[in-house]
Design an enzyme around this catalytic site. Sequence first.
Site, PDB file in Angstrom:
ATOM      1  N   SER A  57       4.743   8.488  -1.959  1.00 59.98           N
ATOM      2  CA  SER A  57       4.497   7.132  -1.442  1.00 59.98           C
ATOM      3  C   SER A  57       4.325   6.070  -2.526  1.00 59.98           C
ATOM      4  O   SER A  57       4.131   4.902  -2.197  1.00 59.98           O
ATOM      5  CB  SER A  57       3.273   7.133  -0.522  1.00 59.98           C
ATOM      6  OG  SER A  57       3.614   7.660   0.737  1.00 59.98           O
ATOM      7  N   LYS A  60       6.453   3.054  -1.976  1.00 60.30           N
ATOM      8  CA  LYS A  60       6.117   1.858  -1.196  1.00 60.30           C
ATOM      9  C   LYS A  60       5.797   0.666  -2.084  1.00 60.30           C
ATOM     10  O   LYS A  60       5.808  -0.475  -1.615  1.00 60.30           O
ATOM     11  CB  LYS A  60       4.970   2.161  -0.237  1.00 60.30           C
ATOM     12  CG  LYS A  60       5.330   3.179   0.842  1.00 60.30           C
ATOM     13  CD  LYS A  60       4.214   3.359   1.846  1.00 60.30           C
ATOM     14  CE  LYS A  60       4.584   4.376   2.913  1.00 60.30           C
ATOM     15  NZ  LYS A  60       4.462   5.775   2.461  1.00 60.30           N
ATOM     16  N   SER A 117      -0.582   3.289   3.600  1.00 63.61           N
ATOM     17  CA  SER A 117       0.628   4.010   3.198  1.00 63.61           C
ATOM     18  C   SER A 117       1.386   4.499   4.430  1.00 63.61           C
ATOM     19  O   SER A 117       1.902   5.623   4.462  1.00 63.61           O
ATOM     20  CB  SER A 117       0.285   5.190   2.279  1.00 63.61           C
ATOM     21  OG  SER A 117       1.424   5.635   1.595  1.00 63.61           O
TER      22      SER A 117
END
Length: 435
Positions: A57, A60, A117
């Site tokens: 993640s 992101k 997230s």
Amino acid sequence: MLHASAVRGRIAAVVITLILAFAGPALAAPYAAMVIDARSGEVLHASNADTRLHPASLTKMMTLYVAFEAVKRGEISMDTVVTVSNHAASEPPSKLGLRPGQRIALRYLVRAAAVKSANDAATAIGEAISGSEEAFAARMTRTALALGMTRTTFKNAHGLTESGHLSTARDMTTMGRRLWTDFPEYYNLFSRHSTDAGVRTVQNTNRRFLSAYRGADGIKTGFTNAAGFNLVASADRNGERIIATVFGGRSTASRNAKVAELLDLGFARAPAQVALVKPAAPVIHGAPKSAQVLVAKSPRPAPRPVPQAPVMVAEVAPGGVDVSRLAQGAVAVAPVPPGRPATVEGQEIVTRISSSGGRHWGINLGRFASRYQAEEILLKTALIEISTLDQALRKVVQGPSGWEANFVGMTQDRAALACRRLSARDLPCSTLGPG
């Protein structure tokens, strides 16, 4: 009663299972690390920093960078209402819990992606900007290359493991720094322990580290079985800012401990006084034409009818107008020279639109000797007083005697409340009225 051979067989099976369970992820998630002085970009420590690994993640960060860039260019606004697709809603956890067909403002998707997230929110952001997640991932990769992230390739907007979706500790450290230097107005998102994501309040996946490490104010966690426990962390102490990245942590606790150790190393090695060296603006090949560019090519648009209702406000920068911030019914105006107020039919254009009306107020935190000092006090104040400054826009204005640090785009009541709360902390503050 079991024979000894049967018992030994069962024990062996259990041992093999445990070995496979623990050895598999360990082999798939090698360790890598990077530490830099965020002010100058100087590398203070690197270990396996150029090996292409699964970012999870941490992806992101780029999803959000592209979103911020799209807002800046006028392709979309934070108030744009996004319709959630079946594809976005079906993303596996972590997720916000979006439903197919649900309509939600982009700002809430951004908050959910940054703080919780949320995979469904990240995919919805990509589809809203580029039409499909595949097209958005291609734009992410082009943006990475423009930022100097030469060993990064994105295949999705969320970071779940996919063939070819890879990055490095060096590239993700660069990504973290660019969020801080290029979009300071949004950087406070990453320090929020919780935030309103429209449908519910969500908790920060990084809140343990934010609470435990002095000066920590971001940035992004990541975990998959293939990646291990990843973290890009940033901390500020007395104007010194260090960014540290870890790939392949074995657990949240051990990863956080390692990042704390690396940040300590960074603060020990970094000089106390370093000039801020902002990287050059990226040139992204294949990016859509921005609304700002279109305005710049037509400095004298044909006159349009003046609306009866008050013209909503737009951000004016030297040489142009950010038409992405023009409200419905607003009049586009020609570029104005620096230092001169822009007006439309006698109304001054101020620095933030609002669809709710009345956001023509702001607060001033004082005058400073440099832009960096003004930006720094704005960031620190935003972190201290998130509840009243959440919707405000940070703005630095150069004057003859220095740099003014302002929050703008507020209602009168919110501006007054913010000043009262800051004054209670012995922080200087004065309200700014319309005009």
